[in-house]
Design a protein around this motif. Structure first.
Motif, PDB file in Angstrom:
ATOM      1  N   GLY A  30      10.936  -4.508  -0.433  1.00  0.00           N
ATOM      2  CA  GLY A  30      11.155  -5.585   0.539  1.00  0.00           C
ATOM      3  C   GLY A  30      10.494  -6.874   0.100  1.00  0.00           C
ATOM      4  O   GLY A  30      11.021  -7.974   0.318  1.00  0.00           O
ATOM      5  N   GLU A  31       9.353  -6.750  -0.561  1.00  0.00           N
ATOM      6  CA  GLU A  31       8.667  -7.944  -1.050  1.00  0.00           C
ATOM      7  C   GLU A  31       9.513  -8.643  -2.116  1.00  0.00           C
ATOM      8  O   GLU A  31       9.598  -9.874  -2.153  1.00  0.00           O
ATOM      9  CB  GLU A  31       7.292  -7.556  -1.610  1.00  0.00           C
ATOM     10  CG  GLU A  31       6.355  -8.739  -1.667  1.00  0.00           C
ATOM     11  CD  GLU A  31       4.913  -8.325  -1.897  1.00  0.00           C
ATOM     12  OE1 GLU A  31       4.270  -7.906  -0.932  1.00  0.00           O
ATOM     13  OE2 GLU A  31       4.445  -8.432  -3.037  1.00  0.00           O
ATOM     14  N   ARG A  37      -2.016 -12.147  -1.666  1.00  0.00           N
ATOM     15  CA  ARG A  37      -1.434 -12.431  -0.356  1.00  0.00           C
ATOM     16  C   ARG A  37      -2.572 -12.461   0.653  1.00  0.00           C
ATOM     17  O   ARG A  37      -3.461 -11.619   0.610  1.00  0.00           O
ATOM     18  CB  ARG A  37      -0.430 -11.352   0.034  1.00  0.00           C
ATOM     19  CG  ARG A  37       0.801 -11.370  -0.826  1.00  0.00           C
ATOM     20  CD  ARG A  37       1.924 -10.630  -0.152  1.00  0.00           C
ATOM     21  NE  ARG A  37       3.030 -11.544   0.095  1.00  0.00           N
ATOM     22  CZ  ARG A  37       4.087 -11.247   0.819  1.00  0.00           C
ATOM     23  NH1 ARG A  37       4.173 -10.098   1.417  1.00  0.00           N
ATOM     24  NH2 ARG A  37       5.061 -12.114   0.982  1.00  0.00           N
ATOM     25  N   ALA A  47       1.869   6.385   8.491  1.00  0.00           N
ATOM     26  CA  ALA A  47       3.239   6.551   7.991  1.00  0.00           C
ATOM     27  C   ALA A  47       3.486   7.979   7.499  1.00  0.00           C
ATOM     28  O   ALA A  47       4.473   8.606   7.851  1.00  0.00           O
ATOM     29  CB  ALA A  47       3.502   5.556   6.879  1.00  0.00           C
ATOM     30  N   PRO A  51       0.833  -1.208   0.000  1.00  0.00           N
ATOM     31  CA  PRO A  51       0.000   0.000   0.000  1.00  0.00           C
ATOM     32  C   PRO A  51       0.870   1.262   0.000  1.00  0.00           C
ATOM     33  O   PRO A  51       1.927   1.284   0.628  1.00  0.00           O
ATOM     34  CB  PRO A  51      -0.787  -0.104   1.314  1.00  0.00           C
ATOM     35  CG  PRO A  51      -0.774  -1.546   1.663  1.00  0.00           C
ATOM     36  CD  PRO A  51       0.534  -2.076   1.143  1.00  0.00           C
ATOM     37  N   GLY A  90      -2.927  13.643   1.385  1.00  0.00           N
ATOM     38  CA  GLY A  90      -2.902  14.056   2.786  1.00  0.00           C
ATOM     39  C   GLY A  90      -4.127  13.547   3.512  1.00  0.00           C
ATOM     40  O   GLY A  90      -4.937  14.311   4.014  1.00  0.00           O
ATOM     41  N   VAL A  91      -4.272  12.240   3.508  1.00  0.00           N
ATOM     42  CA  VAL A  91      -5.490  11.608   4.031  1.00  0.00           C
ATOM     43  C   VAL A  91      -5.815  12.085   5.443  1.00  0.00           C
ATOM     44  O   VAL A  91      -4.951  12.219   6.292  1.00  0.00           O
ATOM     45  CB  VAL A  91      -5.319  10.090   4.038  1.00  0.00           C
ATOM     46  CG1 VAL A  91      -6.474   9.411   4.744  1.00  0.00           C
ATOM     47  CG2 VAL A  91      -5.226   9.599   2.622  1.00  0.00           C
ATOM     48  N   THR A 113       1.978   4.856   1.079  1.00  0.00           N
ATOM     49  CA  THR A 113       1.959   5.339   2.469  1.00  0.00           C
ATOM     50  C   THR A 113       2.023   6.858   2.577  1.00  0.00           C
ATOM     51  O   THR A 113       2.820   7.394   3.322  1.00  0.00           O
ATOM     52  CB  THR A 113       3.150   4.727   3.232  1.00  0.00           C
ATOM     53  OG1 THR A 113       4.321   4.900   2.419  1.00  0.00           O
ATOM     54  CG2 THR A 113       2.932   3.264   3.524  1.00  0.00           C
ATOM     55  N   VAL A 114       1.190   7.522   1.792  1.00  0.00           N
ATOM     56  CA  VAL A 114       1.085   8.965   2.050  1.00  0.00           C
ATOM     57  C   VAL A 114       0.106   9.200   3.198  1.00  0.00           C
ATOM     58  O   VAL A 114       0.059  10.265   3.791  1.00  0.00           O
ATOM     59  CB  VAL A 114       0.606   9.776   0.816  1.00  0.00           C
ATOM     60  CG1 VAL A 114       1.729   9.979  -0.165  1.00  0.00           C
ATOM     61  CG2 VAL A 114      -0.567   9.130   0.146  1.00  0.00           C
ATOM     62  N   GLU A 115      -0.680   8.158   3.488  1.00  0.00           N
ATOM     63  CA  GLU A 115      -1.692   8.251   4.533  1.00  0.00           C
ATOM     64  C   GLU A 115      -1.064   8.019   5.911  1.00  0.00           C
ATOM     65  O   GLU A 115      -0.051   7.337   6.043  1.00  0.00           O
ATOM     66  CB  GLU A 115      -2.759   7.180   4.272  1.00  0.00           C
ATOM     67  CG  GLU A 115      -3.856   7.115   5.301  1.00  0.00           C
ATOM     68  CD  GLU A 115      -5.046   6.244   4.861  1.00  0.00           C
ATOM     69  OE1 GLU A 115      -5.949   6.080   5.666  1.00  0.00           O
ATOM     70  OE2 GLU A 115      -5.053   5.765   3.716  1.00  0.00           O
ATOM     71  N   ASN A 155       8.547  -1.167   1.533  1.00  0.00           N
ATOM     72  CA  ASN A 155       7.763  -2.401   1.659  1.00  0.00           C
ATOM     73  C   ASN A 155       7.645  -3.135   0.324  1.00  0.00           C
ATOM     74  O   ASN A 155       7.739  -4.359   0.264  1.00  0.00           O
ATOM     75  CB  ASN A 155       6.363  -2.084   2.201  1.00  0.00           C
ATOM     76  CG  ASN A 155       6.397  -1.689   3.669  1.00  0.00           C
ATOM     77  OD1 ASN A 155       7.300  -2.092   4.391  1.00  0.00           O
ATOM     78  ND2 ASN A 155       5.439  -0.900   4.101  1.00  0.00           N
ATOM     79  N   TYR A 202       2.412  -4.674   6.236  1.00  0.00           N
ATOM     80  CA  TYR A 202       1.971  -3.310   6.483  1.00  0.00           C
ATOM     81  C   TYR A 202       0.503  -3.190   6.128  1.00  0.00           C
ATOM     82  O   TYR A 202       0.057  -3.666   5.111  1.00  0.00           O
ATOM     83  CB  TYR A 202       2.763  -2.318   5.622  1.00  0.00           C
ATOM     84  CG  TYR A 202       2.265  -0.926   5.827  1.00  0.00           C
ATOM     85  CD1 TYR A 202       2.762  -0.160   6.874  1.00  0.00           C
ATOM     86  CD2 TYR A 202       1.245  -0.418   5.050  1.00  0.00           C
ATOM     87  CE1 TYR A 202       2.263   1.084   7.112  1.00  0.00           C
ATOM     88  CE2 TYR A 202       0.739   0.835   5.290  1.00  0.00           C
ATOM     89  CZ  TYR A 202       1.261   1.589   6.319  1.00  0.00           C
ATOM     90  OH  TYR A 202       0.738   2.832   6.555  1.00  0.00           O
ATOM     91  N   ASP A 249      12.232 -10.490  -0.373  1.00  0.00           N
ATOM     92  CA  ASP A 249      11.723 -11.741   0.185  1.00  0.00           C
ATOM     93  C   ASP A 249      11.646 -12.826  -0.877  1.00  0.00           C
ATOM     94  O   ASP A 249      12.073 -13.963  -0.685  1.00  0.00           O
ATOM     95  CB  ASP A 249      10.306 -11.543   0.744  1.00  0.00           C
ATOM     96  CG  ASP A 249      10.336 -10.878   2.109  1.00  0.00           C
ATOM     97  OD1 ASP A 249      11.440 -10.594   2.586  1.00  0.00           O
ATOM     98  OD2 ASP A 249       9.251 -10.637   2.670  1.00  0.00           O
ATOM     99  N   MET A 288       9.633 -11.346   5.434  1.00  0.00           N
ATOM    100  CA  MET A 288       9.132 -10.168   6.160  1.00  0.00           C
ATOM    101  C   MET A 288       8.276 -10.647   7.332  1.00  0.00           C
ATOM    102  O   MET A 288       7.343 -11.406   7.145  1.00  0.00           O
ATOM    103  CB  MET A 288       8.269  -9.321   5.207  1.00  0.00           C
ATOM    104  CG  MET A 288       8.173  -7.874   5.610  1.00  0.00           C
ATOM    105  SD  MET A 288       7.082  -6.982   4.497  1.00  0.00           S
ATOM    106  CE  MET A 288       8.117  -6.769   3.076  1.00  0.00           C
TER     107      MET A 288
END
Lengths: 622, 375
Positions: free
Chosen positions: A59-60, B351, A47, A40, B287-288, A42-44, A56, B5, A63, B1
């Protein structure tokens, strides 16, 4: 490190909903896609930092690949010259609402429209077109600019040596509005002036102290020619310097993208996602000399790109439907298209209140995905309407004088503005490419083909394709720095051909044969197929398989050579097959009777193997 | 991992939060770092530039723009009165048939352009004040821009809301989180309060709450068709907070009938009678922003219990809420996080994670379809 020595590339696209990462490597003498990952965006909160999503997503890949791509501290991408990590990292972005602009020109349909095209071509969302003749009073323009708070303003107007008064008046409106950017209280709003050279001094005086003014070449130096390049480039530059640098986490991301060249770090600028996709589509059309449309349906916006002929020259156009998308904007699709238009694609009954709540819940939790088949079908129904509406908007803007350096006479220019005919010609279209989550990630490729056909209604013979895993943005930005890698991955891994679609166009009689096909199959056998009115049919023809074809349309119907004329050529299959569509065009209508409509939808879905058979027993209501 | 997230909404019994109170333009900050403030205290003020009127004097007088300057009765920056003279032609023999241009507004004669003949008149500035919104301490002063207020509070984020900032005493009107708020629960003593409901409120009940003078309603779910009726239009993009409907509405779960999460309900019930600051503003875009209920806790005696768990990190044992059919709204714990992609009912390969519900049953859902709940 020289371009040819680059063996390993990471690219990310920070979408409004999801951040997608891909790993490209040099294997067996060519560049191939090796892995992809996603996370996802991460501007929200919590984070509020776009780089978290990037880490992330990368990172996947780490993995899955079992190798190191993040630095030891896990807070950056490992880009080295010594074989560790990758050799290069680049990124595109549409997160944070993308680039939002207001443009201004003297005459709305001339410099106003040219300015709009320059901004759209650069990947912006155009929120407003201010023009001397737009019908608003000055104070209304002022309050509209203030209310919309654009990230940037592109001011054009006047051919070189033409009107000064009107251009200065527009500058006055901008000064009076004194707009404040969305991000950051302290900095001045960037304004690009790309109008009459003789008005530069007056405009500069007018905007002194109010805006961060950049002056570039006139985007309409003479009436019959557009020069959008300089304005477009400056938009990109200011997007990086001002807008992106202010959004959460971007300052960091901008430092990460790049490569080492002979020990020296070279930064690779982040591109707006639509700008990158557009660049790739333009390149495809040029390399293959074909008419192409591409559609990229995202969470917040839907972009349509096209290359069609205008006076014998290919002309690129891009439009963005800022509020048509599958997550953040999904409720707006419902509001714009209307419930009935969405429901007409659902092959079972659903309670309206329930459907409204489901769509609204998707809007407020935009990263969710359909787990059940029923939800998938509803989501794909909404996608059809989002795509249809985006095409309507594209037709409206892809008209008249388009593109860079298009020569016309004055007489032609007047003629064109009077007619305003769209350049979009579905019969001339050779290739239709779908991209974006709902098209790239549909569980069956036949679903993608079905959505593209229902919403775009291609006519005659059209190849359908899909961006396999939604990597056109990555390849667009990569093509700027490493064209070879971008081209090879696009050919080998990105574009998946679904198959040719054959759809006779013209007035259709119920129950008749619309066209007869004579196909010389790869094994030499001859096969004949009829396209019946109201039917869809799938002829098995795999990827790369080609057949010599003669298509004889019924009287008054057209498959590309004109009404009633036989089309001869090569048809190609794909992962779906050869699709024959006898549902008619101009007009295309779904049955009005509810029962008949559901029956037909089920029949067509069965013909294309769109959904598993159990969908026939879905009732919708729970 | 080791973790995945996922976005989540915050529901915390005790949390330190910092609210940014920022002016739309530069102005004056009225408090100092370390000051204790109450929610209603004004912490900063400024003046927005007044509305602009543009007047083409050259056109009105029928003269070339470059000739106008000497006919102006006012200079740039001068104050002007409505109907006051701002320009006048010389007239015949300097005396007769003079054309006069009068100001349509009171304000300032901001500028005149010799090329266009246009004058910009600006109405008086509009004063803007910002209050503290929550009881707390000024944590930081942003010079000329605003302040950051730190407060130790109970903090509940909703998923969607409408209406702006309000304050009121918390009153729970249902006895369990799965109960709907009915019209008979809206009594006159609800006036000025923030009501906490259970699973659902209808538009009719909400209208009654407005009539009674309720400040805000916090509830599990609401129907989208009722939202359309309430607003008078179909909300296209989720950018809210500016609605003037006489009430602020916060949904904790979503659209439809949705039992409020037990933890959220119990927490709000435990704060019954306390003052809450509530904001329905939601922006599900750049800018949620999510709607919120902030209940400042008095004194320093309240120990901070908010764990140091990494925001957004989901582990085995994390509490989650399913946020999509077929388990929409159900709560449970993460039982496993299989790394490989799995095929779900829609045939999508995604996933997934395994959730164990409160009744002990286990299901597999896409990771994208759960959100974390802080406990």
């Amino acid at each position: 490190m020289a371009a040819r020595e680059i063996k390993s590339i990471l690219a990310t696209d920070c979408g409004s909903t999801t951040t997608k990462s891909i790993l490209i490597e040099w294997r067996d003498g060519r560049y191939r896609l090796i892995r992809r990952g996603e996370a996802p965006t991460t501007v929200e909160a919590p984070a509020e930092d776009v780089t978290k999503g990037v880490l992330n997503a990368v990172g996947e890949i780490e993995d899955l690949e079992g190798r190191q791509f993040l630095n030891d501290e896990k807070d950056g991408i490992l880009v080295t010259e010594d074989g560790r990590g990758v050799d290069m990292y680049c990124s595109t972005s549409s997160a944070g609402g993308g680039l939002q602009m207001t443009v201004a020109g003297v005459v709305k349909s001339m410099t106003g429209e040219s300015a709009q095209r320059a901004a759209l071509g650069a990947g912006a969302i155009v929120m407003d077109v201010v023009a001397s003749n737009d019908g608003r009073l000055s104070h209304e323009k002022v309050s509209d600019i203030r209310r919309l708070r654009p990230d940037m303003i592109l001011l054009s107007g006047g051919i070189d040596g033409g009107t000064i008064d009107h251009v200065v008046e527009l500058a006055e409106v901008i000064r009076a509005a004194d707009p404040k950017p969305r991000f950051g209280v302290g900095y001045k709003l960037p304004v690009i002036y790309a109008g009459n050279v003789n008005a530069r001094t007056a405009v500069a005086e007018e905007l002194e102290g109010t805006a961060e003014l950049k002056i570039v070449d006139n985007l309409r130096p003479v009436l019959e020619r557009e020069n959008l390049g300089p304005a477009r480039d400056t938009i990109h530059e200011l997007f990086m310097e001002h807008v992106m640098a202010q959004a959460p986490g971007y300052a960091k991301l901008m430092e990460w993208t790049g490569l080492h060249e002979d020990g020296v770090w070279r930064n690779v600028p982040i591109m707006p996602t639509p700008g990158a996709v557009g660049k790739l589509i333009e390149t495809v059309a040029e390399q293959l000399d074909i008419r192409v449309m591409g559609v990229d349906i995202g969470g917040a916006t839907t972009d349509v790109f096209s290359v069609f002929d205008s006076e014998g020259r290919p002309v690129f156009n891009r439009t963005v439907s800022a509020n048509l998308g599958m997550s953040y904007s999904v409720s707006n699709v419902l509001a714009s298209a209307g419930m009935d238009n969405v429901m007409r694609w659902v092959p079972f009954h659903m309670d309206e209140a329930d459907l409204r709540n489901r769509i609204r819940n998707k809007m407020i939790r935009p990263t969710t995905i359909p787990q059940e088949l029923e939800e998938l079908i509803v989501e794909q129904a909404i996608a059809r309407e989002a795509l249809r509406l985006a095409l309507v908007q594209h037709r409206e803007l892809a008209v008249g004088l388009k593109g860079v350096a298009q020569e016309r006479t004055i007489g032609d220019a007047f003629d064109q503005s009077a007619s305003g005919a769209t350049l979009v010609d579905m019969m001339a279209l050779d290739l239709l490419i779908g991209s974006g989550g709902v098209l790239s990630h549909s569980p069956r490729r036949s679903q993608t083909a079905h959505m593209l056909i229902d919403s775009f209604l291609p006519e005659g013979v059209t190849m359908l394709a899909v961006d396999s895993i939604f990597m056109m943005p990555h390849l667009g930005v990569l093509s700027e720095v490493h064209p070879q890698a971008a081209t090879e991955v696009f050919d080998n891994d990105c574009l998946i051909k679904l198959g040719h679609c054959v759809a006779p166009s013209g007035p259709v009689k119920k129950g008749g044969v619309l066209a007869s096909l004579k196909l010389t199959m790869p094994d030499g056998s001859v096969r004949t197929e009829d396209i019946h009115s109201g039917e869809m049919k799938l002829v098995p023809l795999g990827p790369g398989e080609k057949v010599a074809a003669e298509i004889a349309p019924a009287k008054g119907l057209d498959v590309g050579e004109g009404p009633g004329r036989v089309w001869t050529g090569t048809l190609e299959g794909g992962v779906v097959g050869l699709i024959l569509d006898g549902r008619g065009r101009r007009p295309f209508n779904l049955p009005e009777d509810d029962g008949e409509r559901v029956e037909m939808l089920q029949k067509w879905s069965s013909a294309l193997d769109t959904y598993p058979e159990r969908f026939l027993s879905l009732k919708g209501d729970r | 991992m080791a973790f995945a997230y996922t976005p989540g909404l915050r529901v915390a019994a005790v949390a330190d939060i910092v609210k940014t109170r920022r002016l739309p333009l530069k102005g004056q900050v009225l408090v100092n770092r370390g000051d204790s403030v109450q929610a209603d205290d004004i912490v900063a003020k400024t003046e927005l530039p007044g509305n602009v009127k543009m007047l083409n004097i050259a056109n009105i007088l029928g003269m070339p723009a470059q000739d106008i300057h000497e006919l102006l009765a006012v200079k740039e920056g001068d104050p002007i009165e409505e109907k006051g003279v701002i320009a006048q032609s010389r007239g015949l023999f300097g005396r007769f048939f003079k054309n006069t241009v009068r100001s349509p507004v009171t304000g300032v004669f901001e500028s005149f352009n010799d090329i266009t003949g246009q004058a910009v008149l600006r109405e008086p500035p509009i004063p803007v004040q910002i209050d503290a919104y929550v009881n707390g301490v000024v944590d930081e002063v942003l010079p000329e821009e605003g302040v950051l207020i730190r407060t130790r509070c109970t903090f509940v984020q909703g998923i969607f809301g409408i209406g702006g900032e309000v304050r009121g005493e918390l009153k729970v009107v249902v006895d369990s989180p799965d109960r709907e708020v009915s019209p008979d629960m809206i009594t006159p003593d609800c006036a000025g309060k923030v009501l906490v409901g259970g699973s659902y409120i209808s538009n009719a009940t909400l209208r009654k709450a407005v009539a009674v003078g309720v400040k805000a309603v916090v509830v599990g779910g609401f129907d989208d068709k009722d939202l359309k009726d309430l607003l008078g239009y179909d909300l296209g993009v989720a950018i809210t907070g500016h609605e003037k409907k006489g009430i602020t509405l916060i949904l904790t779960e979503g659209f439809g009938r949705m039992t409020m999460a037990r933890g959220t309900f119990d927490l709000l019930r435990s704060r019954q009678g306390m003052k809450a600051s509530v904001n329905g503003a939601t922006q599900i875009r750049a800018g949620v922003m999510r709607p919120e209920v902030v209940i400042p806790l008095s004194g320093d005696e309240v120990a901070l219990k908010d764990g140091g768990r990494q925001a957004g990190a989901m582990d085995i044992g994390s509490f989650v809420r399913c946020i999509r059919a077929p388990y929409f709204g159900r709560l449970g714990k993460v039982a496993s996080l299989p790394p490989e992609l799995r095929v779900v009912d829609s045939e999508a390969r995604v996933r997934v994670l395994e959730v164990e519900f409160e009744d002990g049953s286990r299901v597999v859902v896409p990771r994208a379809n759960v959100e974390l709940i802080e406990k």
